[in-house]
Enzyme design. Sequence first.
Site, PDB file in Angstrom:
ATOM      1  N   CYS A   1      15.797  13.375 -12.570  1.00  9.19           N
ATOM      2  CA  CYS A   1      16.912  13.766 -11.690  1.00  9.19           C
ATOM      3  C   CYS A   1      16.733  13.275 -10.250  1.00  9.19           C
ATOM      4  O   CYS A   1      17.590  13.536  -9.405  1.00  9.19           O
ATOM      5  CB  CYS A   1      17.076  15.289 -11.702  1.00  9.19           C
TER       6      CYS A   1
ATOM      7  N   GLY B   1      -5.265  -9.145   3.049  1.00 10.22           N
ATOM      8  CA  GLY B   1      -5.919  -8.241   2.113  1.00 10.22           C
ATOM      9  C   GLY B   1      -5.214  -8.039   0.804  1.00 10.22           C
ATOM     10  O   GLY B   1      -5.190  -6.929   0.283  1.00 10.22           O
ATOM     11  N   THR B   2      -4.655  -9.117   0.270  1.00 10.92           N
ATOM     12  CA  THR B   2      -4.089  -8.993  -1.084  1.00 10.92           C
ATOM     13  C   THR B   2      -4.654 -10.091  -1.968  1.00 10.92           C
ATOM     14  O   THR B   2      -4.849 -11.222  -1.528  1.00 10.92           O
ATOM     15  CB  THR B   2      -2.539  -8.964  -1.091  1.00 10.92           C
ATOM     16  N   SER B   3      -4.903  -9.720  -3.235  1.00 14.27           N
ATOM     17  CA  SER B   3      -5.543 -10.661  -4.151  1.00 14.27           C
ATOM     18  C   SER B   3      -4.542 -11.638  -4.757  1.00 14.27           C
ATOM     19  O   SER B   3      -4.918 -12.476  -5.565  1.00 14.27           O
ATOM     20  CB  SER B   3      -6.240  -9.884  -5.272  1.00 14.27           C
TER      21      SER B   3
ATOM     22  N   ASN C   1       0.827  -1.212   0.000  1.00 15.91           N
ATOM     23  CA  ASN C   1       0.000   0.000   0.000  1.00 15.91           C
ATOM     24  C   ASN C   1       0.859   1.259   0.000  1.00 15.91           C
ATOM     25  O   ASN C   1       1.979   1.271   0.503  1.00 15.91           O
ATOM     26  CB  ASN C   1      -0.947  -0.012   1.207  1.00 15.91           C
TER      27      ASN C   1
ATOM     28  N   CYS D   1      10.986  13.183  -9.348  1.00 21.31           N
ATOM     29  CA  CYS D   1      11.278  13.424 -10.771  1.00 21.31           C
ATOM     30  C   CYS D   1      12.005  12.188 -11.322  1.00 21.31           C
ATOM     31  O   CYS D   1      13.086  11.848 -10.835  1.00 21.31           O
ATOM     32  CB  CYS D   1      12.169  14.655 -10.918  1.00 21.31           C
TER      33      CYS D   1
ATOM     34  N   HIS E   1       5.826  -0.679  -2.725  1.00 20.99           N
ATOM     35  CA  HIS E   1       5.446   0.112  -3.905  1.00 20.99           C
ATOM     36  C   HIS E   1       5.563   1.607  -3.659  1.00 20.99           C
ATOM     37  O   HIS E   1       4.944   2.399  -4.359  1.00 20.99           O
ATOM     38  CB  HIS E   1       4.006  -0.240  -4.331  1.00 20.99           C
TER      39      HIS E   1
HETATM   40  P1  NAD Z   1      -6.358  -5.929  -4.662  1.00 24.90           P
HETATM   41  O1  NAD Z   1      -7.247  -4.721  -4.750  1.00 24.90           O
HETATM   42  O2  NAD Z   1      -5.980  -6.631  -5.910  1.00 24.90           O
HETATM   43  O3  NAD Z   1      -7.017  -6.990  -3.680  1.00 24.90           O
HETATM   44  C1  NAD Z   1      -7.531  -6.642  -2.420  1.00 24.90           C
HETATM   45  C2  NAD Z   1      -7.786  -7.906  -1.628  1.00 24.90           C
HETATM   46  O4  NAD Z   1      -8.247  -7.526  -0.331  1.00 24.90           O
HETATM   47  C3  NAD Z   1      -8.856  -8.807  -2.243  1.00 24.90           C
HETATM   48  O5  NAD Z   1      -8.378 -10.151  -2.218  1.00 24.90           O
HETATM   49  C4  NAD Z   1     -10.067  -8.623  -1.326  1.00 24.90           C
HETATM   50  O6  NAD Z   1     -10.828  -9.808  -1.224  1.00 24.90           O
HETATM   51  C5  NAD Z   1      -9.377  -8.315   0.001  1.00 24.90           C
HETATM   52  N1  NAD Z   1     -10.181  -7.525   0.943  1.00 24.90           N
HETATM   53  C6  NAD Z   1     -11.068  -6.539   0.688  1.00 24.90           C
HETATM   54  N2  NAD Z   1     -11.542  -6.018   1.828  1.00 24.90           N
HETATM   55  C7  NAD Z   1     -10.931  -6.683   2.846  1.00 24.90           C
HETATM   56  C8  NAD Z   1     -10.989  -6.589   4.255  1.00 24.90           C
HETATM   57  N3  NAD Z   1     -11.793  -5.707   4.884  1.00 24.90           N
HETATM   58  N4  NAD Z   1     -10.214  -7.429   5.005  1.00 24.90           N
HETATM   59  C9  NAD Z   1      -9.405  -8.337   4.390  1.00 24.90           C
HETATM   60  N5  NAD Z   1      -9.303  -8.472   3.060  1.00 24.90           N
HETATM   61  C10 NAD Z   1     -10.056  -7.654   2.286  1.00 24.90           C
HETATM   62  O7  NAD Z   1      -5.099  -5.437  -3.816  1.00 24.90           O
HETATM   63  P2  NAD Z   1      -3.555  -5.818  -3.864  1.00 24.90           P
HETATM   64  O8  NAD Z   1      -3.395  -7.293  -3.959  1.00 24.90           O
HETATM   65  O9  NAD Z   1      -2.938  -5.081  -2.741  1.00 24.90           O
HETATM   66  O10 NAD Z   1      -3.048  -5.206  -5.241  1.00 24.90           O
HETATM   67  C11 NAD Z   1      -3.419  -3.926  -5.598  1.00 24.90           C
HETATM   68  C12 NAD Z   1      -2.256  -3.008  -5.946  1.00 24.90           C
HETATM   69  O11 NAD Z   1      -2.740  -1.662  -5.932  1.00 24.90           O
HETATM   70  C13 NAD Z   1      -1.161  -3.034  -4.915  1.00 24.90           C
HETATM   71  O12 NAD Z   1       0.033  -2.871  -5.588  1.00 24.90           O
HETATM   72  C14 NAD Z   1      -1.418  -1.813  -4.043  1.00 24.90           C
HETATM   73  O13 NAD Z   1      -0.217  -1.141  -3.786  1.00 24.90           O
HETATM   74  C15 NAD Z   1      -2.224  -0.863  -4.917  1.00 24.90           C
HETATM   75  N6  NAD Z   1      -3.341  -0.258  -4.167  1.00 24.90           N
HETATM   76  C16 NAD Z   1      -3.044   0.349  -2.980  1.00 24.90           C
HETATM   77  C17 NAD Z   1      -4.059   0.911  -2.217  1.00 24.90           C
HETATM   78  C18 NAD Z   1      -3.675   1.567  -0.905  1.00 24.90           C
HETATM   79  O14 NAD Z   1      -2.561   2.075  -0.766  1.00 24.90           O
HETATM   80  N7  NAD Z   1      -4.543   1.537   0.105  1.00 24.90           N
HETATM   81  C19 NAD Z   1      -5.383   0.846  -2.646  1.00 24.90           C
HETATM   82  C20 NAD Z   1      -5.658   0.232  -3.894  1.00 24.90           C
HETATM   83  C21 NAD Z   1      -4.619  -0.337  -4.639  1.00 24.90           C
END
Ligand code: NAD
Length: 250
Positions: A134, A191-193, A106, A131, A123
Amino acid sequence: MKHGDQASLREAAALLQGTLNGIAVTGAGISVESGIPDFRSAGGLWSRYNPAEYATMEAFLYNPDKVWEMWYELADTLKDVSPNPAHFALARLEELGHIKAVITQNIDALHHHAGSKTIIEYHGNADTIVCPACRRRRPMDLSQRALGAPRCECGGYMKPDVVLFGEVIPEYAMTTSERLARGCDVLLVIGTSATVYPAASLPYLAKEGGAKVIECNTEETAFTNTITDIFLQGPAGETLPEVVRLIEAQ
Ligand code: NAD
């Protein structure tokens, strides 16, 4: 693989309590309860701006003003958000010594605000802009929104200090995360897909190194039926605080 019932919560608490060598890997889902949409939420930012179209280096180089429309809107979304109980639970697990780092995909800085100390922002972080030519950095400044893509003193366009699709992960974040993942006893993945690489490879590295994998998600992912040992199904803002409560009740 066990599901998120009370027995699984107790088992997750026991695993974490038994280690001083755990790590957590977090994705957009941990911040959904703070009001930041993940890639899937209906009506969220990403349903209006396709990340493949707006969050790529190619798009930035081709049309920086267009890409900055989305980045300013994201910065506006992030400016008033606060950590939720899941972020605080991870900070507490670190304080208790059970996890030694949080590796986050995140860019919202909420682990910092929750009090976690060792954080690897895989990330980057949307609080600053950089930039590409530079490497000068300065804070994100929403008051400049009407001017379009911000310019650097060197004349180039600046971008948010985050890793866009098509960019490489910073060397430090990559090597440190891999080392931590290979060497941990317990990896919490929250919380990651499991679709954005190379971040999604970290739980597999941990498993290869002999770690137990605890997954917290509202839905099953590619990890769930392959490497997950304990699946805590539900919002992380509910399951993680319950794990901490069980540890502290011992
Ligand atoms: P993703 O959006 O692909 O997946 C999110 C996952 O979280 C899903 O599997 C979903 O089922 C799960 N989820 C949703 N609500 C939840 C909850 N309350 N508790 C537990 N799980 C929950 O996210 P990703 O895999 O992190 O990939 C997205 C990319 O986009 C990453 O690189 C991320 O850096 C970026 N991103 C960041 C943010 C942020 O900084 N908050 C927000 C959106 C996307």
